[in-house]
Design an enzyme around this catalytic site. Sequence first.
Site, PDB file in Angstrom:
ATOM      1  N   GLY A  19      -7.297 -52.969 -34.546  1.00  7.86           N
ATOM      2  CA  GLY A  19      -6.442 -52.302 -33.572  1.00  7.86           C
ATOM      3  C   GLY A  19      -5.046 -52.155 -34.109  1.00  7.86           C
ATOM      4  N   GLY A  21      -0.684 -51.768 -32.746  1.00  8.35           N
ATOM      5  CA  GLY A  21       0.260 -51.931 -31.645  1.00  8.35           C
ATOM      6  C   GLY A  21       1.673 -51.877 -32.145  1.00  8.35           C
ATOM      7  CG  MET A  23       4.620 -57.233 -32.364  1.00 11.00           C
ATOM      8  SD  MET A  23       6.005 -57.748 -33.395  1.00 11.00           S
ATOM      9  CE  MET A  23       5.255 -59.078 -34.320  1.00 11.00           C
ATOM     10  CD  GLU A  25      -1.595 -49.891 -39.332  1.00 13.37           C
ATOM     11  OE1 GLU A  25      -1.467 -48.676 -39.136  1.00 13.37           O
ATOM     12  OE2 GLU A  25      -1.771 -50.404 -40.473  1.00 13.37           O
ATOM     13  CB  VAL A  26      -4.884 -56.488 -35.712  1.00 12.37           C
ATOM     14  CG1 VAL A  26      -5.701 -57.768 -35.884  1.00 12.37           C
ATOM     15  CG2 VAL A  26      -3.565 -56.805 -35.012  1.00 12.37           C
ATOM     16  CE  LYS A  41       0.397 -58.192 -34.361  1.00 16.81           C
ATOM     17  NZ  LYS A  41       0.631 -58.876 -33.074  1.00 16.81           N
ATOM     18  CG  ASP A 134       4.519 -59.619 -25.222  1.00 19.10           C
ATOM     19  OD1 ASP A 134       4.010 -59.105 -26.239  1.00 19.10           O
ATOM     20  OD2 ASP A 134       4.632 -59.003 -24.142  1.00 19.10           O
TER      21      ASP A 134
END
Length: 890
Positions: A19, A21, A23, A25-26, A41, A134
């Site tokens: 995925g 986001g 922050m 990419e994973v 990540k 968060d």
Amino acid sequence: MTLAGGARLGPYEILSAVGAGGMGEVYKARDTRLERTVAVKVLPARLSENPEFRQRFEREAKTISQLTHPHICTLHDVGHQDGVEYLVMEFLEGENLTEKLAKGPLPLEETLRYGIEIADALEKAHRQGIVHRDLKPGNVMITKSGVKLVDFGLAKLVAPTAKGGVVSSFSVLPTQAGENLTAEGAILGTFQYMAPEQLEGHDADARTDIFALGLLLYEMATGKKAFTGKSQASLIGAIMHSETPAISSVVPMTPPALDRVVKTCLSKDPDDRFETAHDVKLQLQWIAEGGSAVGLPAPVAAKRKSREKLAWALMPVAVLAAAAATAFVIQLRSEPPHVVQSALLPPGKSTFAFDAGPMALSPDGRRIAFVAISSGTNMLWVRTLSGASAQPLAGTEGASFPFWSPDSRFLGFFANGKLKKIEASGGPPQTLADASLGRGGSWNREGVILFVPNSREVVHRVSASGGEASPVTKLDAGASEFSHRWPVFLPDGRRFLYLAQNSLGAGEKNGIYAASLDGGERKLLFNANSNVVYAPPGYLLFYRDRTLLARPFDPKSLRFTEEAFPVAEDVHYFATFAQAVFAASDQGLLAYQTGVSGGQTQLTWLDRAGKPTGTVGAPGHLATPRMSHDGRRVAVRILDPQAVGDIWIYDLKRNTPTRFTFDPSDDFGPLWSHDDSRVVFSAARKSPGDIYQRDSAGTAKEEPLLSSNALKLALDWSPDGRVLLFQVNDPRKNTQMDLWTYSAADGKATPVLQSAFNEILGRFSPDGRWIAYVSNELGRDEVYVVPFPGPGGKWQISTTGGRAPAWTRGGREIVYEAPGEEIMAVEVSTAPTFRAGIPRALFKTRLRPPPGRQFDVTPDGERFLVNLRPAEEVSDPVTLVQNWAAERKR
């Protein structure tokens, strides 16, 4: 940057993208040194290029890597390669809380369990000076081992200022996928879980995470967000100034203590919140362990500031109270929840009709639905478990096998050849599909109902709004399967379980299978011959050898995690249906019935006025009595303690019974041959309804007369003994129950009456030229007559409903059972053509309810042998068990 499969970052080989986001990419990767799967990540370039960020990032990552906790995603490593900063974390399999909440609110037990695990993780982090900042559903993973918090403690570092510094107070960046990072969508998705002090730019601390935990608890319990707004400004305004509706106003019967916990977490002033995550954890544990039963709050730390003077003034009292309360909490935590049992009796002047299916507990655990017999009629009843009385649902006459909608608002049930639904609070029922002999239903959150239309069918699906039904399972001809029944959805609403029966032998060769609405191969879980129920948080409940068992089960992997353990003994089981009488709710409530003392009847002689003139044998679980033609004997089905039927024969002169069948499978529907030399009956030997015969003296072995994959019931012999009339339900035909004849001369079976409606319970006239039978072609059961072998006309005999016709007085009269337990008589003539008179009532009685024929009459019509219910009926109570799995934990 985007990494392709096979790329390397240090010792980590990229396998696939997971995925993206705000922050970064994973990726799913393989640690080539330790041969394990990890998550990598990769941080955005704008952050990696900032020297101050890299320095603080590495220092903070070292701190977080020391956070070892079962509910925190472990940070294994941090690396730098070719200008790329990356993290290496524990790879988690499961779904995040956002995905789980998309299916609706969680059961109370899950809400509390996940809340306790999140609070426990926060407590660990806060003690090491790390604040998440968060906390939101997307950062809560639900795995086999429970909750795992991800992105822990890093979000506070990722808001660089224009000068290249880092603002740690206003620190949360959106973590949605990159393509969703539009200004309003991303901000709303992040602001939704911010505390007021974050929105005002103040420093965040542990109490900021506690505010977010309150938001998660609210959303898990209600399925709704605590604060909403149509714009960024209105959402911020709601968080800053509005109060959330109480959970109990959205989900009635929520423990008051949970309302208070969430309200305290969501206080606008951080000083008015719980001071530590430990306090929240204690509160939630106290509720989960039964403290909510009295609705009182658990002990918490004293408030500060404006309350400090009062706290000091009350210090001696507070110390004593805190000590006592702490001891109380420790005692509660040291023991599992107590098992609480209670008994539920049927409504007044009624009995539980468990041959119409077991009770059904609403998913929210607040109501129970069951079928009860009142005035000889099956009706669906609903009782609130906190109330004192049950209410019948009008329009549910003839109901069987009820099941709940997932929101606990509707009930599905079977009646009069249809699958129907009705609001649990009452209202007109709605027909959803045809179902002549329904064998179970289940309802998922997407509005799909699984059901089995009859005893010889497969599992079908239909919309909860009604429409065309279609099969979702297929009989395995190679395994000689003849029936799939008792479907039950698993939590994901796509996969389901069901019982598959075959004709290969004993019941233990039948099995519980898992299948999916999406198709694919099914999976055998274990061998059984009964229904199964899934009970959160992860048990399969099933019946075996008179015992209700539970076995820990993972519904995602479809694997058992531990061995089975007993829950209840001597549980009621109906071999005819392959169904045990038990149910479970999503809230840890279990219901079952033991024994079979209820529902006993007495064979009683009545005259034409309904006056008792004698009895036959002793009371018992009797069904379908049939007199021999010479009037000397009666064949009757008698159930054993586990509701398995055998045929017995009474000698009426000596009033003594003799057992006629001995097979452990179910036998039913006895019928005498025209000369009383044989008894014909249906039996569940290799399939549920083959027809067998045996000499009435019981000296020879039984032999099969009719075998096929269709359910069959012998009804009558022609006077000359040449033709056997029987009813059949063949799933291969687009019909319901039909009337057929079997020729003793050539062994051929031929349909006589076959339509889209039921044609059942036929009887030959004494001269063999006519057949009286029952059909539901008008929407209710009525008695009709047709010529045999036909063709010819059709005459309606009953006018307000009728069942179980019989001929008397040389074919000049037809008697039958009418609604309201009345025995009716109609004079008929057959020459020069057939004519029927006006029905007249003979007497009212207390017949055992259908299915089948529950009375017989002498040829002269003067005496009736009635399977009579007692004036004061007794039912075994339903046992309700709260915290049923806790006893095992002890």
